[in-house]
Scaffold this active site. Structure first.
Site, short mmCIF file in Angstrom:
data_model
loop_
_atom_site.label_atom_id
_atom_site.label_comp_id
_atom_site.label_asym_id
_atom_site.label_seq_id
_atom_site.Cartn_x
_atom_site.Cartn_y
_atom_site.Cartn_z
N SER A 38 12.00 -54.77 -18.87
CA SER A 38 12.10 -53.37 -19.32
C SER A 38 11.69 -52.33 -18.29
CB SER A 38 11.26 -53.15 -20.56
OG SER A 38 12.04 -53.36 -21.69
N LYS A 60 14.26 -50.01 -17.14
CA LYS A 60 14.70 -48.85 -17.93
C LYS A 60 14.38 -47.54 -17.20
CE LYS A 60 14.63 -51.20 -22.38
NZ LYS A 60 13.94 -52.39 -22.82
N TYR A 70 22.98 -53.82 -19.09
CA TYR A 70 21.58 -53.76 -19.53
C TYR A 70 20.85 -55.06 -19.17
CZ TYR A 70 17.56 -54.13 -22.56
OH TYR A 70 16.29 -54.35 -23.03
N TYR A 102 5.40 -49.61 -24.97
CA TYR A 102 5.83 -49.99 -26.31
C TYR A 102 5.06 -49.18 -27.35
CZ TYR A 102 7.64 -53.80 -23.47
OH TYR A 102 8.27 -54.52 -22.50
N VAL A 144 8.57 -57.36 -20.47
CA VAL A 144 8.11 -58.63 -21.03
C VAL A 144 8.06 -59.75 -19.99
CG1 VAL A 144 8.77 -58.16 -23.43
CG2 VAL A 144 10.43 -59.23 -21.89
N1 GLU Z 1 15.48 -57.95 -21.51
C1 GLU Z 1 14.46 -57.77 -22.49
C2 GLU Z 1 15.04 -57.52 -23.86
O1 GLU Z 1 15.97 -56.79 -23.99
C3 GLU Z 1 13.57 -56.66 -22.05
C4 GLU Z 1 12.51 -56.37 -23.04
C5 GLU Z 1 11.28 -55.77 -22.45
O2 GLU Z 1 10.89 -56.06 -21.31
O3 GLU Z 1 10.69 -54.98 -23.17
O4 GLU Z 1 14.62 -58.06 -24.82
#
Ligand code: GLU
Length: 310
Positions: free
Chosen positions: A69, A72, A193, A245, A263
């Site tokens: 993530s 992002k 993504y 988060y 994650v």
């Molecule tokens: N590729 C992971 C997902 O979409 C990233 C989630 C994350 O790092 O928060 O679940």
């Protein structure tokens, strides 16, 4: 930041790592992407780079891991540069969701916009804006430049592992399409993504990206402007309010360093106008944040006086 000499800072970094190590047994690596479940939870590394180019490292700082993530932030920055602020924020909001990163409840029931670009629904929507303007190869190139790391590649094993277990993200993507938020091909957004999440980076790549944001978009390595100051300011602010988060508020109060976690165990942390910090610690807490990484950042915030509002 406190005015300390290099040896003092190195010692503080080593101590921070030791503090972090103590809590690793309380965390768990992510297993919902099976490949992430094979990673050694005891890995722990940090890189810190100052605006004057001093670099401090400790532990497994040069181990590669998937960015997840944290990507992002890169996608948001690119979307802001290529599509403009208006287009981005008419598609995705800028409010914390208070829900888990992969939630679709609030999107389904309460809103016709994903809450923010740091949760999966928001990030998948952001990718759909990028698709007409940039390919994955372009995004890889942007990532290498922002992170000052030509060694970034797509980790195919993790990518395939996630694509084989992507029912939830696909559900989010189709919900976005049903609400006319995604207007391009749903699969294209999902693929871009997931590829962005599967970029393999080190704590140093993240520290370099954090420093680029900290100094307002001119690469400290090459002197080239890679992002506008406005883009950097938006990304940093959303990292502060939404980057950890549903633990973002508590982290902002206790640590006060705008941070985005993933994650895979990565943390991207910006000490504005001063330094960039990258951390790798794959054992996660219940909210999905690196458990040791959070302790390290708290230790550094206290010892080096890094809280945004200290
Ligand atoms: N590729 C992971 C997902 O979409 C990233 C989630 C994350 O790092 O928060 O679940």
């Amino acid at each position: 930041m406190k005015n300390l000499n290099k040896n003092e800072i190195s010692k503080i970094l080593e101590n921070a790592l030791e503090e972090g190590r103590k809590v690793i047994p309380n965390g768990h690596v992510a297993t919902y992407i099976p490949q992430l479940g094979t990673v050694d939870p005891n890995l722990l590394g940090i890189t810190m780079i100052t605006k004057d180019g001093e670099m401090f490292t400790a532990g497994d700082w040069d181990t590669r891991f998937t960015i997840q993530s944290v990507s992002k932030t890169i996608s948001l920055a690119v979307a802001l540069e290529l599509c403009g602020r208006e287009a981005v924020f008419s598609t995705v909001g800028m409010e914390p969701s208070g829900e888990a990163f992969n939630s679709l409840v609030e999107l389904d029931l309460n809103s016709n916009k994903p809450y923010n670009p740091m949760i999966n629904s928001g990030a998948i929507a952001v990718e759909s804006l990028i698709i007409p303007k940039a390919s994955f190869s372009d995004m890889l190139l942007f990532s290498k430049r922002f992170c000052n790391d030509p060694g970034i590649t797509l980790d195919e094993v993790t990518y395939n592992s996630e694509m084989a277990h992507s029912a939830r993200n696909r559900a989010i993507a189709y919900l976005l399409q049903s609400k006319d938020i995604i207007k391009t091909d749903v699969d294209d957004s999902m693929v871009l993504y997931t590829r962005m999440c599967s970029l393999s980076v080190t704590s140093k790549s993240l520290a370099s990206l954090a420093l680029l944001l900290a100094v307002g978009g001119v690469s400290p390595a090459t002197g080239e402007r890679l992002l506008s100051t406005e883009t950097c300011s938006i990304v940093k602010t959303i990292m502060l309010t939404c980057g950890m988060y549903d633990g973002s508020g508590e982290f902002a109060v206790n640590v006060g360093i705008p941070t985005k976690s993933g994650v895979g165990g990565g943390l991207l942390s910006v000490v504005d106008k001063e330094l960039g910090i990258g951390i790798y610690g794959p054992a996660l807490d219940a909210k999905g944040n690196s458990i040791a990484g959070k302790v390290i950042l708290k230790y550094l915030a206290d010892e080096l006086d890094l809280h945004l509002f200290s």
